[in-house]
Design a protein around this motif. Structure first.
Motif, PDB file in Angstrom:
ATOM      1  N   LYS A  54       0.845  -1.191   0.000  1.00 11.57           N
ATOM      2  CA  LYS A  54       0.000   0.000   0.000  1.00 11.57           C
ATOM      3  C   LYS A  54       0.878   1.236   0.000  1.00 11.57           C
ATOM      4  N   PRO A  55       0.416   2.297  -0.629  1.00 13.64           N
ATOM      5  CA  PRO A  55       1.203   3.528  -0.627  1.00 13.64           C
ATOM      6  C   PRO A  55       1.320   4.093   0.784  1.00 13.64           C
ATOM      7  N   ALA A  56       2.471   4.681   1.074  1.00 15.86           N
ATOM      8  CA  ALA A  56       2.732   5.274   2.386  1.00 15.86           C
ATOM      9  C   ALA A  56       2.754   6.793   2.272  1.00 15.86           C
ATOM     10  N   PRO A  57       2.476   7.488   3.372  1.00 12.80           N
ATOM     11  CA  PRO A  57       2.533   8.950   3.332  1.00 12.80           C
ATOM     12  C   PRO A  57       3.884   9.426   2.786  1.00 12.80           C
ATOM     13  N   GLY A  58       3.813  10.375   1.871  1.00 15.51           N
ATOM     14  CA  GLY A  58       5.015  10.909   1.231  1.00 15.51           C
ATOM     15  C   GLY A  58       5.280  10.314  -0.138  1.00 15.51           C
ATOM     16  N   ASP A  59       4.780   9.099  -0.407  1.00 17.87           N
ATOM     17  CA  ASP A  59       4.958   8.485  -1.722  1.00 17.87           C
ATOM     18  C   ASP A  59       4.225   9.290  -2.781  1.00 17.87           C
ATOM     19  N   MET A  60       4.740   9.235  -4.003  1.00 19.17           N
ATOM     20  CA  MET A  60       3.994   9.764  -5.138  1.00 19.17           C
ATOM     21  C   MET A  60       3.428   8.556  -5.871  1.00 19.17           C
ATOM     22  N   LEU A  61       2.147   8.586  -6.096  1.00 22.60           N
ATOM     23  CA  LEU A  61       1.442   7.510  -6.767  1.00 22.60           C
ATOM     24  C   LEU A  61       1.117   7.989  -8.176  1.00 22.60           C
ATOM     25  N   VAL A  62       1.491   7.202  -9.184  1.00 17.02           N
ATOM     26  CA  VAL A  62       1.246   7.577 -10.579  1.00 17.02           C
ATOM     27  C   VAL A  62       0.349   6.522 -11.212  1.00 17.02           C
ATOM     28  N   LEU A  63      -0.833   6.945 -11.619  1.00 20.26           N
ATOM     29  CA  LEU A  63      -1.794   6.044 -12.266  1.00 20.26           C
ATOM     30  C   LEU A  63      -1.360   5.739 -13.692  1.00 20.26           C
ATOM     31  N   ALA A  64      -1.722   4.549 -14.165  1.00 20.34           N
ATOM     32  CA  ALA A  64      -1.430   4.177 -15.550  1.00 20.34           C
ATOM     33  C   ALA A  64      -2.226   5.045 -16.524  1.00 20.34           C
ATOM     34  N   GLU A  65      -3.431   5.414 -16.143  1.00 18.56           N
ATOM     35  CA  GLU A  65      -4.320   6.240 -16.975  1.00 18.56           C
ATOM     36  C   GLU A  65      -4.763   7.448 -16.168  1.00 18.56           C
ATOM     37  N   GLN A  73     -10.884  18.451 -13.587  1.00 22.33           N
ATOM     38  CA  GLN A  73      -9.426  18.298 -13.586  1.00 22.33           C
ATOM     39  C   GLN A  73      -9.061  16.840 -13.857  1.00 22.33           C
ATOM     40  N   SER A  74      -8.108  16.630 -14.762  1.00 26.27           N
ATOM     41  CA  SER A  74      -7.620  15.295 -15.077  1.00 26.27           C
ATOM     42  C   SER A  74      -6.206  15.169 -14.515  1.00 26.27           C
ATOM     43  N   GLU A  75      -5.903  14.028 -13.889  1.00 24.93           N
ATOM     44  CA  GLU A  75      -4.611  13.887 -13.203  1.00 24.93           C
ATOM     45  C   GLU A  75      -4.173  12.436 -13.171  1.00 24.93           C
ATOM     46  N   ARG A  76      -2.848  12.217 -13.226  1.00 23.58           N
ATOM     47  CA  ARG A  76      -2.254  10.878 -13.069  1.00 23.58           C
ATOM     48  C   ARG A  76      -1.386  10.788 -11.820  1.00 23.58           C
ATOM     49  N   SER A  77      -0.845  11.901 -11.350  1.00 23.78           N
ATOM     50  CA  SER A  77       0.130  11.893 -10.259  1.00 23.78           C
ATOM     51  C   SER A  77      -0.463  12.475  -8.977  1.00 23.78           C
ATOM     52  N   PHE A  78      -0.224  11.759  -7.879  1.00 21.29           N
ATOM     53  CA  PHE A  78      -0.788  12.153  -6.585  1.00 21.29           C
ATOM     54  C   PHE A  78       0.256  11.943  -5.501  1.00 21.29           C
ATOM     55  N   ARG A  79       0.237  12.787  -4.492  1.00 19.28           N
ATOM     56  CA  ARG A  79       1.075  12.620  -3.310  1.00 19.28           C
ATOM     57  C   ARG A  79       0.203  11.992  -2.225  1.00 19.28           C
ATOM     58  N   VAL A  80       0.710  10.942  -1.579  1.00 18.56           N
ATOM     59  CA  VAL A  80      -0.035  10.256  -0.526  1.00 18.56           C
ATOM     60  C   VAL A  80       0.071  11.074   0.759  1.00 18.56           C
ATOM     61  N   VAL A  81      -1.081  11.477   1.308  1.00 18.92           N
ATOM     62  CA  VAL A  81      -1.147  12.261   2.537  1.00 18.92           C
ATOM     63  C   VAL A  81      -1.383  11.341   3.725  1.00 18.92           C
ATOM     64  N   LEU A  89      -5.166  11.320  -0.885  1.00 22.20           N
ATOM     65  CA  LEU A  89      -4.152  11.785  -1.829  1.00 22.20           C
ATOM     66  C   LEU A  89      -4.333  13.265  -2.118  1.00 22.20           C
ATOM     67  N   ARG A  90      -3.279  13.894  -2.607  1.00 22.13           N
ATOM     68  CA  ARG A  90      -3.359  15.264  -3.124  1.00 22.13           C
ATOM     69  C   ARG A  90      -2.892  15.238  -4.568  1.00 22.13           C
ATOM     70  N   ARG A  91      -3.668  15.887  -5.428  1.00 25.51           N
ATOM     71  CA  ARG A  91      -3.250  15.986  -6.823  1.00 25.51           C
ATOM     72  C   ARG A  91      -1.962  16.795  -6.884  1.00 25.51           C
ATOM     73  N   VAL A  92      -0.995  16.321  -7.654  1.00 22.27           N
ATOM     74  CA  VAL A  92       0.285  17.016  -7.759  1.00 22.27           C
ATOM     75  C   VAL A  92       0.113  18.370  -8.443  1.00 22.27           C
ATOM     76  N   SER A  93      -0.765  18.448  -9.428  1.00 20.80           N
ATOM     77  CA  SER A  93      -0.916  19.683 -10.208  1.00 20.80           C
ATOM     78  C   SER A  93      -1.431  20.863  -9.404  1.00 20.80           C
ATOM     79  N   ASP A  94      -2.374  20.619  -8.466  1.00 19.96           N
ATOM     80  CA  ASP A  94      -2.973  21.755  -7.752  1.00 19.96           C
ATOM     81  C   ASP A  94      -3.094  21.546  -6.230  1.00 19.96           C
ATOM     82  N   GLY A  95      -2.662  20.385  -5.717  1.00 21.49           N
ATOM     83  CA  GLY A  95      -2.670  20.145  -4.276  1.00 21.49           C
ATOM     84  C   GLY A  95      -4.025  19.842  -3.668  1.00 21.49           C
TER      85      GLY A  95
END
Length: 120
Positions: A54-65, A73-81, A89-95
């Motif tokens: 499982k993702p841990a806080p601080g990891d960046m999670l990147v979806l395949a799609e 808003q469309s997004e693939r990258s997220f920071r695990v909170v 998660l927080r969207r990388v583009s706008d938090g």
């Protein structure tokens, strides 16, 4: 009057659920037909997704799609909170904080935070 003979279902009848545990799949002999072989492959694919760490806080999670949210808003990258029963998660583009349904069943990769020890 109810029947005393239960209906016997087999993988060759077209099951649609792919949540068979590995312990059962490992006991099965050769598949009875192409549909059974495909069903087993789908079950193995689901197991590969749901058994990863499982993702841990601080990891960046990147979806395949990319995923499109209700705000458009469309997004693939997220920071695990937060992780645990509910992963936040927080969207990388706008938090913006988001939750993604069925996260462990989706295709994604983890990019550890900078300076984190390697897991390989």
């Amino acid at each position: 009057m109810s029947s005393t003979n239960p209906t016997r279902l087999t993988e060759t009848m077209g099951p649609y659920s792919y949540d068979c545990p590995a312990s059962i799949l490992d006991l099965l002999g050769p598949p009875g037909n192409e549909y059974a072989a495909q069903w087993r492959e789908h079950c193995r694919q689901r197991l590969a997704l749901t058994t990863r760490r499982k993702p841990a806080p601080g990891d960046m999670l990147v979806l395949a799609e990319p995923l499109t949210f209700t705000d458009g808003q469309s997004e693939r990258s997220f920071r695990v909170v937060q992780s645990g029963r509910k992963t936040i998660l927080r969207r990388v583009s706008d938090g913006v904080g988001v939750k993604i349904s069925k996260l462990m069943s989706r295709a994604w990769t983890i990019v550890p935070p900078p300076g984190a020890p390697s897991t390989s």
